[in-house]
Design an enzyme around this catalytic site. Structure first.
Site, PDB file in Angstrom:
ATOM      1  N   GLU A   2       0.107   6.793  -2.808  1.00 42.96           N
ATOM      2  CA  GLU A   2      -0.898   7.559  -2.072  1.00 42.96           C
ATOM      3  C   GLU A   2      -0.779   9.025  -2.462  1.00 42.96           C
ATOM      4  OE1 GLU A   2      -1.007   8.220   2.389  1.00 42.96           O
ATOM      5  OE2 GLU A   2      -2.643   6.752   2.158  1.00 42.96           O
ATOM      6  N   HIS A  36      -1.234  -0.229 -10.268  1.00 36.88           N
ATOM      7  CA  HIS A  36      -1.876  -1.137  -9.305  1.00 36.88           C
ATOM      8  C   HIS A  36      -2.386  -2.395 -10.008  1.00 36.88           C
ATOM      9  CE1 HIS A  36      -4.305  -1.275  -5.279  1.00 36.88           C
ATOM     10  NE2 HIS A  36      -3.643  -2.392  -5.519  1.00 36.88           N
ATOM     11  N   ARG A  52       0.847  -1.188   0.000  1.00 31.81           N
ATOM     12  CA  ARG A  52       0.000   0.000   0.000  1.00 31.81           C
ATOM     13  C   ARG A  52       0.882   1.237   0.000  1.00 31.81           C
ATOM     14  NH1 ARG A  52      -3.307  -2.998  -1.351  1.00 31.81           N
ATOM     15  NH2 ARG A  52      -5.434  -3.355  -0.538  1.00 31.81           N
TER      16      ARG A  52
END
Length: 326
Positions: A263, A284, A237
């Protein structure tokens, strides 16, 4: 039975199996649990098959499903939609996270081998120059033999990456505060404190869950521990890494990175990560995609068969697992 999983995830054969096992009707595919029509379906539902983007199973939704026997998740983490109320009511929850771990581990293996071979940078330079590239001179230390690879997190994916790396002549270390020395020996890796692993490896790959304790665990100080020319791989992540500090390190050219998650998840158009030669940025895609999604469907179909046969479920998620899950 109700399902929120799009039909495109299943092959025609798998849908046939599913219909036979649970007499699935198209009208039982739900995208929300609030409307009168959805509650009418929930009232008769014994099994929920959920997927990415599933509605939240809160008290109201569960009250509307008094016959619910199990929640079978055809994806990875259940934290986005399964609430503690499920376990308080004794409703078993399963996940296909193990099946989703396989393509992520395969992607990670490929990127480790290609990154240490400097494929991304060498390819970009060759494309730009359109002439001879002296790899040995321009990319000193290129290659995989004897290189040190550090994995952060003994998750399903992290453990699978360990297995996939075994045939290669790499020195593999692992950092995970929950893992014992005995478990490390069983996995066949050296356990190291995180700071020591970061400072001592040629490549570091992140496989820790996104929980409050891991937010920006790879911060400015820890990024500075990476040796010059080291590679950071992130398929976990984006929140695990302090993004501004990572961008600064990459713009300086001191380290390299393979980044599948950021992010925010989609970077702004002016982010330098799109164009840097030392960054391999992917959208992703490490997790299950295309035909790989059928593996997730098969896990759920097998669980449903076991449930109907009165056999124990295999991929059970316990309430105590949530604090350490992605």
């Amino acid at each position: 039975m109700a399902a929120d999983l799009p039909g495109r995830l299943f092959s025609s054969t798998q849908w046939d199996r599913l219909r036979k096992l649970a007499e699935l009707r198209e009208s039982t595919v739900l995208t929300e649990f609030r409307s009168p029509a959805a509650r009418e379906v929930l009232a008769e539902t014994e099994v929920l098959i959920t997927g990415w983007g599933s509605p939240v199973l809160d008290e109201a939704a569960l009250d509307a499903a008094p016959r619910l026997r199990a929640v079978l998740h055809a994806a990875g983490s259940v934290k986005g939609h399964v609430t503690p109320e499920c376990w308080r009511r004794g409703i078993p929850v399963t996940t296909a996270a193990g099946a989703n771990a396989e393509p992520v581990a395969e992607y990670t293996l490929a990127m480790i081998l290609l990154a240490l071979k400097r494929v991304r940078a060498a390819t970009a330079r060759y494309r730009e120059r359109r002439a001879f590239v002296d790899v040995l001179r321009e990319f000193p230390g290129v290659g995989n033999h004897g290189r040190r690879v550090g994995l952060v997190g003994a998750s399903r994916i992290g453990r699978r990456v360990v297995e996939l790396l075994r045939p290669f002549s790499l020195d593999v270390a692992l950092a995970d505060p929950y893992l014992t020395e005995a478990e490390g020996r069983e996995l066949g890796v050296r356990l190291l404190p995180l700071d020591e692993l970061l400072a001592g490896c040629d490549l570091v790959s992140l496989h820790a869950p996104a929980i409050p304790e891991t937010r920006e665990m790879i911060d400015r100080r820890r990024l500075a521990l990476l040796r010059d020319g080291a590679v950071l791989v992130n398929t976990a992540r984006g929140s695990l890494v302090e993004q501004d500090a990572l961008v600064a390190e990459l713009v300086s050219g001191r380290i390299e990175a393979v980044i599948d998650v950021t992010e925010p998840e989609v970077l702004p158009p002016d982010s330098p990560l799109y164009t840097l030669e030392n960054v391999w940025l992917t959208p992703h895609l490490a997790g299950a995609q295309g035909g790989e999604l059928h593996r997730l469907a098969d896990v759920v179909l097998d669980e449903l068969a076991r449930l109907n046969a009165g056999l124990p479920l295999v991929n059970v998620v316990r309430a105590t697992d949530l604090a350490r899950m992605a």
